[in-house]
Write a protein that holds these residues in place. Structure first.
Motif, PDB file in Angstrom:
ATOM      1  N   CYS A   9       0.808  -1.220   0.000  1.00 42.52           N
ATOM      2  CA  CYS A   9       0.000   0.000   0.000  1.00 42.52           C
ATOM      3  C   CYS A   9       0.845   1.275   0.000  1.00 42.52           C
ATOM      4  O   CYS A   9       0.321   2.377   0.018  1.00 42.52           O
ATOM      5  CB  CYS A   9      -0.934  -0.011   1.205  1.00 42.52           C
ATOM      6  N   ASP A  68      -7.127   0.122   3.852  1.00 39.87           N
ATOM      7  CA  ASP A  68      -7.631   0.337   5.202  1.00 39.87           C
ATOM      8  C   ASP A  68      -7.437  -0.851   6.143  1.00 39.87           C
ATOM      9  O   ASP A  68      -8.397  -1.423   6.639  1.00 39.87           O
ATOM     10  CB  ASP A  68      -9.115   0.747   5.178  1.00 39.87           C
ATOM     11  N   GLY A  98      -6.122  -0.307   8.885  1.00 42.95           N
ATOM     12  CA  GLY A  98      -6.383   0.338  10.168  1.00 42.95           C
ATOM     13  C   GLY A  98      -5.180   1.028  10.770  1.00 42.95           C
ATOM     14  O   GLY A  98      -5.314   1.885  11.640  1.00 42.95           O
TER      15      GLY A  98
HETATM   16  S1  SF4 Z   1      -4.013   1.978   6.713  1.00 37.63           S
HETATM   17 FE1  SF4 Z   1      -2.949   0.061   6.305  1.00 37.63          FE
HETATM   18  S2  SF4 Z   1      -3.439  -0.326   4.152  1.00 37.63           S
HETATM   19 FE2  SF4 Z   1      -3.869   1.821   4.485  1.00 37.63          FE
HETATM   20  S3  SF4 Z   1      -1.965   2.860   3.905  1.00 37.63           S
HETATM   21 FE3  SF4 Z   1      -1.907   2.503   6.136  1.00 37.63          FE
HETATM   22  S4  SF4 Z   1      -0.782   0.579   6.328  1.00 37.63           S
HETATM   23 FE4  SF4 Z   1      -1.467   0.689   4.212  1.00 37.63          FE
END
Ligand code: SF4
Lengths: 235, 649
Positions: free
Chosen positions: B593, B600, B602
């Motif tokens: 990501c 998400d 979290g």
């Molecule tokens: S919340 Fe999780 S998925 Fe979203 S950018 Fe941050 S680490 Fe990556």
């Protein structure tokens, strides 16, 4: 350019082994930016030559090391620079250039002066043990060298032993001159030859000696910061 | 008596490696103790050689000593010979800085990086002359706390720890110091009172403020006993690593330790999303240190320490933005005291390029380590380590062609859905690597190191029933037979029995406290050391307390099961982890990501923070977790892999 260092190993750092101390020197030399020369070969090592090994746990006022530099440098602030990079208790107390063909420290030193603090005993008792020991012609000591037990007369290596008339912090102080050539005797071996029961609180090498033209002198006197009588050291 | 040195001196003359206990490091601080100073003894519960390099401990050591009202010293588990001497002489554990007795400190703060050190933690508390059980401690006793990765499931240690800190410690140590300072100033009366106040600090968990309830073996929940104490304790996360350039004075030990070099952390966190990797899950998001700060920390560090090696540390250093130029700047900087070698631990094979290879081999050519983790593409899809065989072969080709001869490959066995074909794939990869090596050298050698997989809390595999030690051994034997006649392949493996003990502690609940205490009481310290590890101690202690290894270690968990760490949070949504677990079983991958849209999990969303990366494009070369060749670098196409069902993008 070959440079001889004289240094101390006092206090907590006395528990540091020889190999570890060598690694400290390598870092201190890099930190000080000295142009240390490296050995040839697949994994080049800095060219540092140590004197007689000091047992782990023993202190010293008189350790020596020769290092090869790849360039001529001014030695005036080297003691301080190197000392800064070394742990507390290791102070560089002398620096001087020696001839590049100066004989190896391990080969030239022929005796060391050791000082011991013994507890759990008395001056009288230790004096008696020392007298008994030194009156003998034959002091057989069994020791192990390369896995083999050998017995040898070490009396010739016991050059002189003196007991201080005063206690130091409740300890009896013994000063012994022990030969390192032709047959050497370790400080712990000397203590095991000494009769009686005691605990060893402190073992300290006060000086190392070499003989030049029949005169005994240290490889480098404390406080030297310039050229010693370099010619005398040439072999 | 504020220094035990005079009492220690004669003992040190009798023990092995006495230099472990003398301190004397370059960079050691001069702690100022005083009546209104909060004093911390930071303890790593293993030997000095292993504990000294711990960066987390060194960072807190500096931050605390920078405060006028705090003093921090360090201690490590004394080896068995010195422990015997200390006990025989009635002497306590001590700091290596000023040899101050442990009982004089306000806090004993442990770094917990490995489960098998838990019994050493108990031993250190006991050696500090503090009751091992928190409930038996009086106000005058030090507070006992812990931080580090293992504290994401502190429940097995709940009986022994007064409090636990979750996540990055840089900020929270100061908040804890404030509370304890006030408590001391107000007469240091009730322990409950200070613990209650500590429990209100974000990221601090006080086990005694929570009640665990069970229905038979089943855990019903761990809930606060008092109003105001949070139901869920969140981890702490630094928003910006660049604001914390620590350690500024990395300790240089006088005696040899592991990782004996300058270590500079280049980023924290990892979003590669390898499903077995707890570190990657709990340290999100990615926070890079600015490249210039890295350069400064390296050159100042080298000058100050005299080291000739620097490691750029992180969970996957090749992912650092601009890593090639950072490395070449370091290697080519004339101010860096001569020959410097750079090591990049945890290299990803898909990011190991000829460029990086050429840079880091300039100064010194030691072995190289890669971690493909699994032997087949299918298995790597399950664990989301999406590196193709071609990536690995490309990396070793680069390495061999640049002059390396020795490769080390790390693998896990006992992974979810693993078949014998997957296990044997490890041998196949190793064989091919050796063959590539033969094209460059006469006798290349590959060390294959295989570890038994232990599922960890806060990972998608937290529901997985660990392989039994018998099954792990069977798989290792398969590999051993397969590689036996393979010239150049040297197989090494981790004792599967140790994985059982690690499994017990890793996902256990509070009932494990009795077991850990019993293993310790029966002499089971230094369980990380094969010469002391004893599975029978663990088995007997489990049986003695009516606890079943099958239930704790080998059993698959269900979706609705309350996990012993559900009242703690690493930021990750439990349903994200569950979905990722289902995806794993379906062999569906997950992108990084950092370079593709947020899914998400979290970790950022709950904290209003985000990734800090200098470059929005992944490093060139390899497949970068997409499974397709991206050798030209540049942007990663977003939806190469099947879209994850049920997850908002
Ligand atoms: S919340 Fe999780 S998925 Fe979203 S950018 Fe941050 S680490 Fe990556």
């Amino acid at each position: 350019m070959k440079v001889r260092l004289r240094f101390t190993k006092l206090g907590k750092i006395r528990f540091l082994g020889h190999r570890d101390l060598a690694r400290c020197w390598e870092r201190a030399i890099r930190r000080a930016g000295l142009p240390i020369a490296y050995s040839e070969g697949f994994s080049p090592r800095p060219r540092m030559h140590y004197g007689l090994a000091l047992p782990v746990g023993a202190e010293s006022h008189a350790e020596y090391m020769d290092i090869d530099l790849s360039a001529e440098i001014d030695l005036s602030d080297i003691a301080e620079l190197l000392g800064e990079g070394m742990p507390a208790g290791v102070d560089v107390t002398g620096v001087a250039e020696v001839p590049s063909n100066a004989e190896a420290l391990q080969a030239v030193v022929d005796r060391c002066t050791w000082e011991f603090e013994l507890t759990g005993t008395t001056i009288d008792e230790v004096e008696r043990s020392v007298r008994d020991l030194m009156e003998r012609d034959d002091v057989p000591l069994t020791f192990e060298r390369k896995g083999k037990a050998l017995t040898e007369n070490v009396r010739p290596a016991l050059l002189s032993v003196e007991v201080s008339p005063e206690l130091r912090d409740a300890a009896v102080v013994v000063v012994a001159d022990l030969a390192t050539k032709p047959r050497s005797i370790r400080p712990s071996e000397f203590l095991s030859c000494l009769g009686g029961t005691f605990d060893v609180r402190r073992t300290c090498r006060n000086e190392q000696w070499m003989t030049i033209d029949g005169v005994s002198e240290p490889p480098l006197a404390a406080g030297t910061t310039s050229r010693p009588a370099a010619e005398q050291l040439a072999s | 008596m504020t220094s035990m040195w005079p009492q220690l001196e004669p003992l040190l003359a009798k023990v092995g490696k006495p230099a472990r206990y003398i301190g004397c490091e370059e960079g050691a601080q001069t702690p100022r103790h005083g009546a209104d100073t909060v004093s911390w003894l930071l303890i790593y519960p293993d030997t000095y050689e292993i504990g000294l390099p711990n960066q987390g401990l060194q960072i807190l050591y500096e931050i605390l000593n920078e405060r006028d009202d705090a003093a921090a010293e360090r201690s490590y588990a004394p080896w068995v010979d010195l422990e015997a001497e200390l006990r025989a002489n009635g002497l306590p554990l001590f700091s290596v800085d000023t040899h101050r007795p442990a009982p004089l400190f306000d806090l004993l703060a442990f770094n917990l990086s490995a489960e098998l050190t838990y019994t050493n933690l108990l031993n250190c508390i006991d050696l500090a002359h503090v009751p091992v059980r928190a409930e038996d401690r009086a106000p005058h006793h030090p507070l006992v706390c812990a931080g580090g990765h293992c504290t994401y499931n502190p429940e097995p240690l709940a009986d022994f720890l007064d409090f636990v800190v979750l996540g990055d410690g840089e900020e929270v140590v100061s908040e804890v110091t404030d509370v304890i300072g006030e408590w001391k100033a107000s007469g240091r009366e009730s322990r409950e009172e200070v613990l209650h106040r500590l429990g209100l600090i974000e990221g601090v968990y006080v086990p005694s403020m929570y009640e665990a309830t069970y229905d038979g073996m089943r855990l019903v929940g761990v809930t606060p006993r008092y109003a105001g104490i949070p139901e869920i304790v969140p981890k702490r996360t630094l928003a910006d690593l660049g604001a914390w350039p620590y350690p500024k004075n990395q300790l240089v030990p006088v005696t040899e330790v592991v990782h004996d070099r300058l270590n500079v952390e280049v980023f924290r966190g990892c979003t590669r999303s390898c499903r077995f990797c707890q570190a990657g899950m709990i340290t999100r998001p990615v926070r890079e240190r600015p490249a210039d700060q890295v350069r400064t920390m390296v050159s100042e560090g080298l000058r100050r320490t005299g080291y000739d090696e620097v490691a750029l540390t992180s969970l996957s250093t090749a992912d650092m933005s601009g890593i090639e130029s950072i490395v070449s700047d370091i290697v080519n900087d004339p101010a860096n005291c001569g020959q410097v070698s750079v090591s990049l631990p945890s290299l990803r094979v898909d990011a190991f390029t000829v460029g990086v290879a050429a840079q880091i081999q300039k100064a010194r050519r030691t072995g190289l380590t890669f971690a493909p983790e699994a032997g087949t593409w299918r298995m790597r899809q399950v664990i989301n380590k999406l590196i193709r065989e071609e990536d690995l072969y490309g990396a070793v080709e680069s390495a061999y062609s640049q002059g390396w001869r020795r490769m080390k490959l790390y693998f896990l066995t006992g992974l979810p859905t693993e078949t014998d074909e997957d296990t044997l794939g490890i041998a196949e990869l190793a064989r091919n690597v050796v063959n590539i090596g033969r094209e460059h050298h006469k006798s290349p050698s590959v060390t294959v190191s295989v570890g038994g997989f232990v599922p960890k809390p806060f990972t998608p595999f937290q529901w997985f029933g660990q392989n039994t030690s018998v099954e792990l051994q069977r798989k290792i034997n398969l590999l051993r037979d397969e590689t036996r006649r393979e010239r150049g392949v040297d197989l090494k493996w981790h004792d599967p029995k140790a994985s059982v003990a690690e499994g017990i502690a890793s996902r256990g609940d509070r009932r494990l406290g009795r077991v850990i205490e019993e293993v310790w009481r029966r002499g089971g310290t230094f369980q990380e050391w094969s010469e002391f590890f004893d599975i029978e101690l663990w088995e007997q202690a489990m049986a003695a307390h009516g606890l079943d290894i099958d239930w704790y270690v080998y059993r698959h968990r269900t979706e609705d099961e309350v996990l012993p760490w559900d009242h703690l949070s690493a930021g990750l949504h439990k349903d994200f982890l569950w979905q990722d677990w289902r995806d794993a079983l379906a062999e569906v991958g997950l992108e990084d990501c950092r370079w593709t849209p947020c899914y998400d999990c979290g970790a950022c969303t709950g904290y209003s923070i985000e990734h800090i990366v200098a470059s929005a494009t992944p490093p060139a070369g390899g497949s970068q977790g997409t499974g397709v060749d991206l050798a030209s670098g540049g942007a990663v196409p977003v939806s190469l892999l099947p879209r994850r069902p049920g997850v908002a993008v």
